[in-house]
Design an enzyme around this catalytic site. Sequence first.
Site, PDB file in Angstrom:
ATOM      1  N   GLY A 171       1.035  -1.606   5.133  1.00 40.09           N
ATOM      2  CA  GLY A 171       1.372  -2.689   6.067  1.00 40.09           C
ATOM      3  C   GLY A 171       0.193  -3.501   6.546  1.00 40.09           C
ATOM      4  O   GLY A 171       0.287  -4.136   7.604  1.00 40.09           O
TER       5      GLY A 171
ATOM      6  N   ASN B  74      -3.887  -3.422  -2.729  1.00 40.53           N
ATOM      7  CA  ASN B  74      -3.789  -4.452  -1.695  1.00 40.53           C
ATOM      8  C   ASN B  74      -2.393  -5.042  -1.710  1.00 40.53           C
ATOM      9  O   ASN B  74      -1.461  -4.389  -1.261  1.00 40.53           O
ATOM     10  CB  ASN B  74      -4.874  -5.521  -1.800  1.00 40.53           C
TER      11      ASN B  74
ATOM     12  N   THR C 268       0.883  -1.144   0.000  1.00 41.29           N
ATOM     13  CA  THR C 268       0.000   0.000   0.000  1.00 41.29           C
ATOM     14  C   THR C 268       0.924   1.197   0.000  1.00 41.29           C
ATOM     15  O   THR C 268       2.112   1.040   0.221  1.00 41.29           O
ATOM     16  CB  THR C 268      -0.864  -0.083   1.276  1.00 41.29           C
TER      17      THR C 268
HETATM   18  O1  DON Z   1      -7.045  -2.071   3.255  1.00 40.79           O
HETATM   19  C1  DON Z   1      -6.263  -2.787   3.840  1.00 40.79           C
HETATM   20  O2  DON Z   1      -6.239  -2.905   5.050  1.00 40.79           O
HETATM   21  C2  DON Z   1      -5.213  -3.542   3.020  1.00 40.79           C
HETATM   22  N1  DON Z   1      -5.714  -3.771   1.693  1.00 40.79           N
HETATM   23  C3  DON Z   1      -3.933  -2.780   3.020  1.00 40.79           C
HETATM   24  C4  DON Z   1      -2.864  -3.503   2.264  1.00 40.79           C
HETATM   25  C5  DON Z   1      -1.515  -3.040   2.603  1.00 40.79           C
HETATM   26  O3  DON Z   1      -1.323  -2.195   3.436  1.00 40.79           O
HETATM   27  C6  DON Z   1      -0.411  -3.724   1.906  1.00 40.79           C
HETATM   28  N2  DON Z   1       0.851  -3.116   2.272  1.00 40.79           N
HETATM   29  N3  DON Z   1       1.828  -3.472   2.645  1.00 40.79           N
END
Ligand code: DON
Length: 568
Positions: free
Chosen positions: A458, A386, A366
């Site tokens: 994260g 994602n 993200t």
């Molecule tokens: O919305 C969420 O909580 C996840 N899709 C976030 C994904 C994410 O932070 C990936 N990063 N490292």
Amino acid sequence: MSIFFLMRFFILFFVSIFIISCTNNYNPTVVSARKDASEIGLKIMEDGGNAFDAMIAVQLALSVSHPTAGNISGGGFMVYKLSDGSEGSLDFREKAPNSSSADMYLDEDGNVISGLSSLGGLAVGVPGTISAIFDIHEKFGLLPIEDLFKPSIELAENGFLVTKYLEDELNEKRNVFIMMNGEESLYSKNYREGDTIKNNNYAQTLIKIMNEGKDGFYSGEVAEDMIETISKKGGIMTLSDLLDYESIWREPVKFKYKDYDIISMSFPSSGGILLGQMMKAIEKFDLSEIPHNSAEYIQLLTEIERRAFADRSDLMGDPDFMNLPVYEFMDEEYIEDRMKSFSWEEATPSSEIKPGEVIFNESDETTHFSIIDKNGNAVSVTTTLNNSFGSKVYVENSGFFLNNEMDDFSSKPGFPNFFGVLGSEANSIQPGKRMLSAMTPTIVLKNNKPKLILGSPGGPSIITSVFQTILNVIEYEMDVNEAVSAPRFHHQWYPDLIVMEENVSSYEVDSVLKSKNYLLVKLPIEEDTLGVYKRSNIGAVDAILIDDFKNVSGGADSRREHYTSSVE
Ligand code: DON
């Protein structure tokens, strides 16, 4: 020296400080995951744009040069505070396609089919970013939309730099890209640090969207290309799913921590609510007596995080599909009650912590960026596909990857998603529903003015990264670079263990925690283990800190590539 002289001196001193702080402007600043994106955002503000114009330009630039997470085909959340004191947030989270169903990732025996919600066409949620860009522009933009698109169109045409981080990400995923999109696909090729990647197909896509607005993405050629690609890869999204998409202006969640007000993202993100629960719980303890990252500190935060994540797993989802209280989750009595089972003597096993009884009233990549403009308008945005490169499905002719946000739904009650978090009925798949998120774009206010603008990637550890960074600034008086880079740890109820960055604690601290029955997992880990996915660190916080005299400093997390651009 006479007493009158001293009095005059002090009066003059404080009056001039007051005048300076009332009249001078803020230093426009952008902190993001790419140098080119931060520079583009800053240039927009130098050319007369505000923080929202910069937000649009940065989002678009990241969609070109940060393909792991930057996007027009994903979603996210924006929290803002205007210089006139008002505040708000925009939800541009993806939605489940209209023909999706609660059991779409299950086999005949009701078991979850591995990979279906995260890889390929069925993993893709209906994207929200382009809707957000035009809604933000309509409400707040000062510059013509062309000025905000053009720098990114040029970046795609002229090429962007492959950094070490991007080389590593591309290398790691190349085999999956080849399997999914073929050898000739743009990102299936071999790139090295220092190369430039030109993406002409994507430049054409951006030109279409710039000229046609939302229709350039949600209908017409780009939309058809997207749907054709998705259905070839086993997906169910249709053109009418795209046409139906709308981003939503929502009330941000707002709570107090000591003298500070904190605004953050509310449902369908769990981020702001869990952050509120955690801040409210820790407020009861005197942190001046508890050294940073000591055994006591790690224990206390772990127990607070454990209890908040238990609530998330069972009770939280899309507020448009259920009655969801917000402030009941951070009610003082409720939090006190949740913390009653906490003991300094020993870990509380997660099996003994159930999601709380909140009164429901009737009624792996993200990216985050933070911006402040010269007038003090503050914008905090977290956006994602994602996982890194989303579903790995690449829309070749239009030049972009598609998200795999469907994995954030609960495929089956009690079954963990990629990030190991459990879900329930509240976050089950339903047509048109938004999947629960952990994204936590946040603004901390002092005297109703921005003090700290921050957020992180994260997955679930976004929330704990934001929580710990706020404490680093407010309680441990770190400067912004120290605060974002200080070692972190994370607990999410299940799996029942503390995930710790390598340098967070000493042998002695670990021994104390182990003697109290805490299970520790030290990063980096090379393979998924004990329900913790392979990773080397926790979060990557991009923050801007503003002191009482409007001095602005950008904090770029040393864990990943991040860049501050600021007028000197
Ligand atoms: O919305 C969420 O909580 C996840 N899709 C976030 C994904 C994410 O932070 C990936 N990063 N490292």
